[in-house]
Design a protein around this motif. Structure first.
Motif, PDB file in Angstrom:
ATOM      1  N   ALA A  56       6.441  -3.882  11.248  1.00 24.19           N
ATOM      2  CA  ALA A  56       6.031  -4.899  12.226  1.00 24.19           C
ATOM      3  C   ALA A  56       4.596  -5.597  11.910  1.00 24.19           C
ATOM      4  O   ALA A  56       4.391  -6.187  10.901  1.00 24.19           O
ATOM      5  CB  ALA A  56       6.161  -4.293  13.610  1.00 24.19           C
ATOM      6  N   ALA A  57       3.844  -5.426  12.901  1.00 20.52           N
ATOM      7  CA  ALA A  57       2.372  -6.094  12.818  1.00 20.52           C
ATOM      8  C   ALA A  57       1.405  -5.059  12.122  1.00 20.52           C
ATOM      9  O   ALA A  57       0.041  -5.290  11.786  1.00 20.52           O
ATOM     10  CB  ALA A  57       1.725  -6.555  14.058  1.00 20.52           C
ATOM     11  N   GLU A  58       1.772  -3.817  11.681  1.00 23.16           N
ATOM     12  CA  GLU A  58       0.786  -3.060  10.905  1.00 23.16           C
ATOM     13  C   GLU A  58       0.524  -3.811   9.808  1.00 23.16           C
ATOM     14  O   GLU A  58       1.117  -4.471   9.059  1.00 23.16           O
ATOM     15  CB  GLU A  58       1.796  -1.895  10.707  1.00 23.16           C
ATOM     16  N   PRO A  59      -0.705  -3.274   8.980  1.00 25.49           N
ATOM     17  CA  PRO A  59      -1.127  -3.597   7.740  1.00 25.49           C
ATOM     18  C   PRO A  59      -0.006  -3.401   6.618  1.00 25.49           C
ATOM     19  O   PRO A  59       0.618  -2.236   6.579  1.00 25.49           O
ATOM     20  CB  PRO A  59      -2.241  -2.839   7.249  1.00 25.49           C
ATOM     21  N   PRO A  60       0.357  -4.482   5.848  1.00 24.10           N
ATOM     22  CA  PRO A  60       1.858  -4.216   5.179  1.00 24.10           C
ATOM     23  C   PRO A  60       1.184  -3.395   3.853  1.00 24.10           C
ATOM     24  O   PRO A  60       0.320  -3.423   3.196  1.00 24.10           O
ATOM     25  CB  PRO A  60       1.736  -5.524   4.666  1.00 24.10           C
ATOM     26  N   THR A  61       2.242  -2.550   3.450  1.00 20.34           N
ATOM     27  CA  THR A  61       1.864  -1.335   2.817  1.00 20.34           C
ATOM     28  C   THR A  61       3.259  -1.709   1.340  1.00 20.34           C
ATOM     29  O   THR A  61       2.754  -0.864   0.515  1.00 20.34           O
ATOM     30  CB  THR A  61       2.009  -0.099   3.002  1.00 20.34           C
ATOM     31  N   MET A  62       3.907  -2.305   1.517  1.00 19.96           N
ATOM     32  CA  MET A  62       5.058  -2.305   0.624  1.00 19.96           C
ATOM     33  C   MET A  62       4.434  -2.932  -0.966  1.00 19.96           C
ATOM     34  O   MET A  62       4.728  -2.302  -1.841  1.00 19.96           O
ATOM     35  CB  MET A  62       6.069  -3.272   0.738  1.00 19.96           C
ATOM     36  N   PRO A  63       3.735  -3.757  -0.877  1.00 18.48           N
ATOM     37  CA  PRO A  63       2.854  -4.276  -1.976  1.00 18.48           C
ATOM     38  C   PRO A  63       2.013  -2.959  -2.749  1.00 18.48           C
ATOM     39  O   PRO A  63       1.969  -2.804  -4.027  1.00 18.48           O
ATOM     40  CB  PRO A  63       1.804  -5.328  -1.699  1.00 18.48           C
ATOM     41  N   LEU A  64       1.382  -2.017  -1.882  1.00 14.34           N
ATOM     42  CA  LEU A  64       0.670  -1.082  -2.345  1.00 14.34           C
ATOM     43  C   LEU A  64       1.680  -0.116  -2.978  1.00 14.34           C
ATOM     44  O   LEU A  64       1.375   0.521  -4.119  1.00 14.34           O
ATOM     45  CB  LEU A  64      -0.095  -0.223  -1.112  1.00 14.34           C
ATOM     46  N   LEU A  65       2.834   0.240  -2.483  1.00 15.47           N
ATOM     47  CA  LEU A  65       3.939   1.032  -2.906  1.00 15.47           C
ATOM     48  C   LEU A  65       4.343   0.543  -4.128  1.00 15.47           C
ATOM     49  O   LEU A  65       4.434   1.351  -5.297  1.00 15.47           O
ATOM     50  CB  LEU A  65       5.060   1.298  -2.079  1.00 15.47           C
ATOM     51  N   ALA A  66       4.511  -0.837  -4.365  1.00 15.22           N
ATOM     52  CA  ALA A  66       4.985  -1.208  -5.501  1.00 15.22           C
ATOM     53  C   ALA A  66       3.806  -0.957  -6.810  1.00 15.22           C
ATOM     54  O   ALA A  66       4.198  -0.755  -7.622  1.00 15.22           O
ATOM     55  CB  ALA A  66       5.227  -2.811  -5.239  1.00 15.22           C
ATOM     56  N   ALA A  67       2.536  -1.341  -6.266  1.00 12.48           N
ATOM     57  CA  ALA A  67       1.477  -1.393  -7.271  1.00 12.48           C
ATOM     58  C   ALA A  67       1.401   0.103  -7.826  1.00 12.48           C
ATOM     59  O   ALA A  67       1.085   0.431  -8.859  1.00 12.48           O
ATOM     60  CB  ALA A  67       0.253  -1.815  -6.603  1.00 12.48           C
ATOM     61  N   LEU A  68       1.488   1.243  -6.946  1.00  8.18           N
ATOM     62  CA  LEU A  68       1.331   2.544  -7.067  1.00  8.18           C
ATOM     63  C   LEU A  68       2.398   3.029  -8.179  1.00  8.18           C
ATOM     64  O   LEU A  68       2.394   3.640  -9.249  1.00  8.18           O
ATOM     65  CB  LEU A  68       1.388   3.445  -5.873  1.00  8.18           C
ATOM     66  N   HIS A  69       3.774   2.403  -7.980  1.00  5.16           N
ATOM     67  CA  HIS A  69       5.011   2.766  -8.768  1.00  5.16           C
ATOM     68  C   HIS A  69       4.575   1.986 -10.164  1.00  5.16           C
ATOM     69  O   HIS A  69       5.014   2.861 -11.240  1.00  5.16           O
ATOM     70  CB  HIS A  69       6.288   2.189  -8.102  1.00  5.16           C
ATOM     71  N   ALA A  70       4.304   0.951 -10.167  1.00  2.00           N
ATOM     72  CA  ALA A  70       3.988   0.253 -11.400  1.00  2.00           C
ATOM     73  C   ALA A  70       2.778   0.937 -12.258  1.00  2.00           C
ATOM     74  O   ALA A  70       3.132   1.015 -13.428  1.00  2.00           O
ATOM     75  CB  ALA A  70       3.722  -1.247 -11.224  1.00  2.00           C
ATOM     76  N   ALA A  71       2.115   1.328 -11.687  1.00  2.00           N
ATOM     77  CA  ALA A  71       0.971   2.252 -12.308  1.00  2.00           C
ATOM     78  C   ALA A  71       1.295   3.643 -12.752  1.00  2.00           C
ATOM     79  O   ALA A  71       0.471   4.477 -13.517  1.00  2.00           O
ATOM     80  CB  ALA A  71      -0.286   2.261 -11.443  1.00  2.00           C
ATOM     81  N   GLY A  72       2.761   3.878 -12.349  1.00  2.00           N
ATOM     82  CA  GLY A  72       2.999   5.146 -12.921  1.00  2.00           C
ATOM     83  C   GLY A  72       3.012   6.434 -12.117  1.00  2.00           C
ATOM     84  O   GLY A  72       3.499   7.558 -12.237  1.00  2.00           O
ATOM     85  N   HIS A  73       2.387   6.043 -10.714  1.00  2.00           N
ATOM     86  CA  HIS A  73       2.540   7.150  -9.827  1.00  2.00           C
ATOM     87  C   HIS A  73       3.641   7.462  -8.936  1.00  2.00           C
ATOM     88  O   HIS A  73       4.519   6.277  -8.840  1.00  2.00           O
ATOM     89  CB  HIS A  73       1.456   6.699  -8.615  1.00  2.00           C
TER      90      HIS A  73
END
Length: 201
Positions: A56-73
């Motif tokens: 909903a209106a929470e700070p979006p975190t899906m881009p963070l999840l994708a960035a962490l995954h792409a970095a190998g985490h």
């Protein structure tokens, strides 16, 4: 109503005024600064982070999840369980979601691990509706994360923690009243910066 309830309510209302573009920009900033925080915590080595999906209106975190995954985490996402406990599922971009039985959120489908898995994580990205510069945090009101942090603290195994908020939700020290069950956090992550808070957790 307590002061914490008032702050939570007011911040939720303000979040609802953000445009789709503002939220998208916030997601981009959170991903950028969150990845820098993760790299600092791990010194650039792949590791595991506990996070969550902003809804909903929470700070979006899906881009963070994708960035962490792409970095190998590796990324762990929570599942709400009875008695306000959390279990955890490893997330990838292919993970499917189902509506929670206990909270108005979507949860990952996959093998569930109890919260003992978190002690080996390099860090935890925490949901919040506000933090103050003393390290006090206002969550969503369910108490799930305070219980988690209490258990990790009791075992001496809490990883570094950072609360994800919008920039205006970082409040002056002492604004948020601390109660006995509240667990302070060391840092806040906003779309523009990582803020070191006075009370390191």
């Amino acid at each position: 109503m307590t002061l914490k309830d008032d702050i939570r309510r007011d911040n939720r209302k303000r979040r609802l005024t953000l445009t789709a573009q503002q939220r998208a920009d916030a997601g981009t900033g959170i991903a950028r600064h969150g990845l820098l925080w993760a790299d600092a915590v791990t010194q650039g080595n792949p590791s595991t982070f506990a996070a969550y999906v902003g809804v909903a209106a929470e700070p979006p975190t899906m881009p963070l999840l994708a960035a962490l995954h792409a970095a190998g985490h590796r990324v762990l996402l929570p599942v709400c369980e009875p008695e306000r406990h959390l279990s955890w599922v490893y997330w990838t971009p292919e993970t499917s979601f189902v509506r929670s039985n206990y909270a108005p959120i979507d949860e990952p489908i996959g093998e569930r691990f109890d919260s003992g898995v978190i002690k080996d994580a390099a860090g935890i990205f925490l949901p919040a509706t506000a933090v103050d510069e003393s390290g006090n945090r206002i969550g969503q009101g369910g108490g799930y994360y305070d219980r988690l942090l209490d258990k990790l603290d009791a075992d001496g195994q809490r990883p570094p923690t950072v609360a994800v908020v919008y920039d205006h939700e970082v409040l002056p020290a002492g604004t948020i009243p601390a109660q006995s069950f509240d667990k302070p956090v060391a840092e806040a992550l906003t779309p523009y910066r990582v803020v070191r808070l006075v009370a390191a957790a």
